[in-house]
Motif scaffolding. Sequence first.
Motif, PDB file in Angstrom:
ATOM      1  N   LEU A  18       0.868  -1.306   0.134  1.00  0.00           N
ATOM      2  CA  LEU A  18       0.077   0.148  -0.039  1.00  0.00           C
ATOM      3  C   LEU A  18       0.873   1.493   0.148  1.00  0.00           C
ATOM      4  CD1 LEU A  18      -2.883   1.326   0.054  1.00  0.00           C
ATOM      5  CD2 LEU A  18      -2.730   1.349   2.781  1.00  0.00           C
ATOM      6  N   CYS A  19       1.810   1.219   0.819  1.00  0.00           N
ATOM      7  CA  CYS A  19       2.764   2.470   0.850  1.00  0.00           C
ATOM      8  C   CYS A  19       3.609   2.968  -0.285  1.00  0.00           C
ATOM      9  CB  CYS A  19       3.677   2.484   2.067  1.00  0.00           C
ATOM     10  SG  CYS A  19       4.292   4.218   2.579  1.00  0.00           S
ATOM     11  N   GLN A  20       4.179   1.670  -0.831  1.00  0.00           N
ATOM     12  CA  GLN A  20       5.005   1.567  -1.860  1.00  0.00           C
ATOM     13  C   GLN A  20       4.340   2.179  -3.183  1.00  0.00           C
ATOM     14  OE1 GLN A  20       8.376   1.638  -1.700  1.00  0.00           O
ATOM     15  NE2 GLN A  20       7.953   1.137   0.669  1.00  0.00           N
ATOM     16  N   PHE A  21       2.775   1.656  -3.371  1.00  0.00           N
ATOM     17  CA  PHE A  21       2.183   1.760  -4.408  1.00  0.00           C
ATOM     18  C   PHE A  21       1.770   3.295  -4.335  1.00  0.00           C
ATOM     19  CE2 PHE A  21      -2.122   2.188  -6.344  1.00  0.00           C
ATOM     20  CZ  PHE A  21      -1.898   1.557  -7.509  1.00  0.00           C
ATOM     21  N   SER A  22       1.533   3.864  -3.260  1.00  0.00           N
ATOM     22  CA  SER A  22       0.963   5.228  -2.980  1.00  0.00           C
ATOM     23  C   SER A  22       2.319   6.232  -3.158  1.00  0.00           C
ATOM     24  CB  SER A  22       0.330   5.482  -1.578  1.00  0.00           C
ATOM     25  OG  SER A  22      -0.587   4.628  -1.243  1.00  0.00           O
ATOM     26  N   ILE A  23       3.495   5.670  -2.592  1.00  0.00           N
ATOM     27  CA  ILE A  23       4.561   6.791  -2.873  1.00  0.00           C
ATOM     28  C   ILE A  23       4.797   6.934  -4.389  1.00  0.00           C
ATOM     29  CG2 ILE A  23       6.963   6.491  -2.704  1.00  0.00           C
ATOM     30  CD1 ILE A  23       6.415   5.703   0.321  1.00  0.00           C
ATOM     31  N   ALA A  24       4.532   6.016  -5.192  1.00  0.00           N
ATOM     32  CA  ALA A  24       4.895   5.767  -6.538  1.00  0.00           C
ATOM     33  C   ALA A  24       4.017   6.817  -7.191  1.00  0.00           C
ATOM     34  CB  ALA A  24       4.428   4.487  -7.200  1.00  0.00           C
ATOM     35  N   GLN A  25       2.855   7.407  -6.559  1.00  0.00           N
ATOM     36  CA  GLN A  25       2.349   8.516  -7.261  1.00  0.00           C
ATOM     37  C   GLN A  25       2.808   9.752  -7.050  1.00  0.00           C
ATOM     38  OE1 GLN A  25      -0.488   6.924  -8.944  1.00  0.00           O
ATOM     39  NE2 GLN A  25       0.096   5.138  -7.875  1.00  0.00           N
ATOM     40  N   LYS A  26       3.846   9.970  -7.827  1.00  0.00           N
ATOM     41  CA  LYS A  26       4.547  11.218  -7.355  1.00  0.00           C
ATOM     42  C   LYS A  26       3.917  12.545  -7.672  1.00  0.00           C
ATOM     43  CE  LYS A  26       8.879   9.043  -7.755  1.00  0.00           C
ATOM     44  NZ  LYS A  26       8.916   8.595  -6.519  1.00  0.00           N
ATOM     45  N   ARG A  27       3.018  12.830  -8.752  1.00  0.00           N
ATOM     46  CA  ARG A  27       2.457  13.720  -9.185  1.00  0.00           C
ATOM     47  C   ARG A  27       1.215  14.195  -8.178  1.00  0.00           C
ATOM     48  NH1 ARG A  27       0.659  13.598 -14.380  1.00  0.00           N
ATOM     49  NH2 ARG A  27       0.338  11.490 -14.041  1.00  0.00           N
TER      50      ARG A  27
END
Lengths: 197, 197
Positions: A18-27
């Motif tokens: 969950l956190c990694q996936f969310s961090i990947a949303q940079k913009r």
Amino acid sequence: MLHDGPRSELVLHLPEWLCQFSIAQKRPFDTVEAKMRFVIELAEQNIERQTGGPFGAAIFDADSGRLIAPGVNIVVPSNCSIAHAEMVAIALAQQTIGSYDLGTDNTVCELVTSTEPCAMCLGAIPWSGVRRILCGARGEDACAVGFDEGAKPADWVGALRGRGIEVVQDLCRAEAQAVLRHYLTVGGHIYNAQRGR
Amino acid sequence: MLHDGPRSELVLHLPEWLCQFSIAQKRPFDTVEAKMRFVIELAEQNIERQTGGPFGAAIFDADSGRLIAPGVNIVVPSNCSIAHAEMVAIALAQQTIGSYDLGTDNTVCELVTSTEPCAMCLGAIPWSGVRRILCGARGEDACAVGFDEGAKPADWVGALRGRGIEVVQDLCRAEAQAVLRHYLTVGGHIYNAQRGR
């Protein structure tokens, strides 16, 4: 608790992805549809990775489009009936900003949820301080696949609006519905309590 | 969260006194009044020790009278708007028994709360698996000291009963009301969100 020795905290472990996936949303997310598609994707990922029910949510800073905290339903893996996606997102966002009230400063926070809130999450919204909610699938869409939405006030949208909380419904509804139906096709557990009765 | 690095869990720290205080209750509780007085005392202790709002709750095994988990309101100290006494008790009890459903085995669990549940906690009750709730003060008593109960269905008692959940109201109501009033006299923080509006 009283038999296993003192328990001094309540801990809910979030899915590792969950956190990694969310961090990947940079913009920052610049449209309501982009925010909604993100939480629908969270719901879909939660199914694929078998980490909970088919529901995703997130708290955003409405002005900047910045993601403050994501959430997914982790009721079954965390042994916690209150761990709905919206509740997880609200609690995580509050831990992140360090306040129980997401509406105290000049930030306008919004809750984006892949399915309209159940009775519990609906009740939690005014306490959270969010000023706007964006909903994908309808409560009846969740009921159609077997989930129970609980006893909501007849005009729950009006009740929130009466408290100054804006409500947007049916955002990418078809895509959100599709995720609920997908959960059924993969044999996802419809986990309502009280089945023993 | 996304700026402070990955957060992999949601942690609510319980007041240090809560577990010790509960462990000291060695005997099963053999009357509904004894259970209610225990949660009223939790609310009172929470005021005295300044660890949260004036609300206490607990989950009991209804047949044996065994305390499964206590709960107090820790909204302000834990920076978490969902950390009402009932929610804490439900979540702790579920962690204790290792299931999201307090109604799956032959145990009949009951939620005892010093004040009737707000809209959020009310919505959480059917998901928890409890089969009975015992209430002290009325929702209107909480409103009288400034707390907001939220938008509950008009006949919320009937809605719970319709789901097979027994509701007992006004148990030691005067004692429960007194704790709410005591909170006011000591200048307790009425912490509803959305005040910034």
